[in-house]
Design an enzyme around this catalytic site. Structure first.
Site, mmCIF file in Angstrom:
data_model
loop_
_atom_site.group_PDB
_atom_site.id
_atom_site.type_symbol
_atom_site.label_atom_id
_atom_site.label_comp_id
_atom_site.label_asym_id
_atom_site.label_seq_id
_atom_site.Cartn_x
_atom_site.Cartn_y
_atom_site.Cartn_z
ATOM 1 C CB CYS A 24 -0.803 0.076 1.433
ATOM 2 S SG CYS A 24 -2.249 -1.350 1.277
ATOM 3 C CG HIS A 74 -13.675 8.019 -10.740
ATOM 4 N ND1 HIS A 74 -15.211 7.717 -10.320
ATOM 5 C CD2 HIS A 74 -13.543 6.988 -11.436
ATOM 6 C CE1 HIS A 74 -15.379 6.420 -10.738
ATOM 7 N NE2 HIS A 74 -14.382 6.170 -11.877
ATOM 8 C CD GLU A 135 -8.534 0.454 2.298
ATOM 9 O OE1 GLU A 135 -8.295 1.530 2.665
ATOM 10 O OE2 GLU A 135 -7.747 -0.524 2.484
#
Length: 149
Positions: A24, A74, A135
């Protein structure tokens, strides 16, 4: 009697975790699912257009869309207090949705941020009860009001 209402939202967002020791640390995205639960008493006024409602789902949707979805969908979330500030400035040349935050953009920190944003917009007689932010399909963070009083 108090009633809980929940509305689910979905959106796509990328982020990167500065200084993280796993994958990550790279820019990556998620298909987030956000569950917002409020608590209140249904209106008991036969002359009121919202009689029987704690909050109109339409009104809750408007709040969440304005505070969260229209901002984060987005987009890419970056910690402005890290070396990702430079990355974000470069991306801004090609994208209008670079969101700089003052925290590590983990699911946990985002759910705290969202609770503050949504809670501040609810009517006085409606309380934010909880938020779940998925998530991934199997991982989520949850904020619950009773844990934070």
């Amino acid at each position: 009697m108090n009633i809980r209402l929940t509305k689910r939202f979905t959106y796509e967002t990328a982020h990167v975790l500065h200084g993280y020791d796993g994958l990550c640390k790279n820019v990556h995205g998620h298909s987030y699912k956000l569950y917002v639960t409020v608590l209140g008493k249904p209106k008991d006024d036969s002359n009121h257009v919202k009689n029987g409602m704690v909050i109109d789902f339409k009104d809750l949707k408007k709040i969440v869309k304005e505070e969260i979805i229209n901002v984060f969908d987005h987009g890419i979330v970056l910690n402005r207090n890290s070396n990702h500030l430079e990355l974000g400035r470069a991306i801004e040349q090609y994208s209008e949705r670079v969101i700089f935050v003052d925290y590590q953009p983990t699911c946990e920190n985002m759910v705290i941020h969202f609770a503050r944003l949504i809670g501040s917009r609810l009517p006085a007689d409606t309380k934010l009860y909880s938020i779940k932010l998925y998530e991934t399909e199997t991982s989520y963070a949850e904020w619950v009001s009773s844990d934070n009083d």
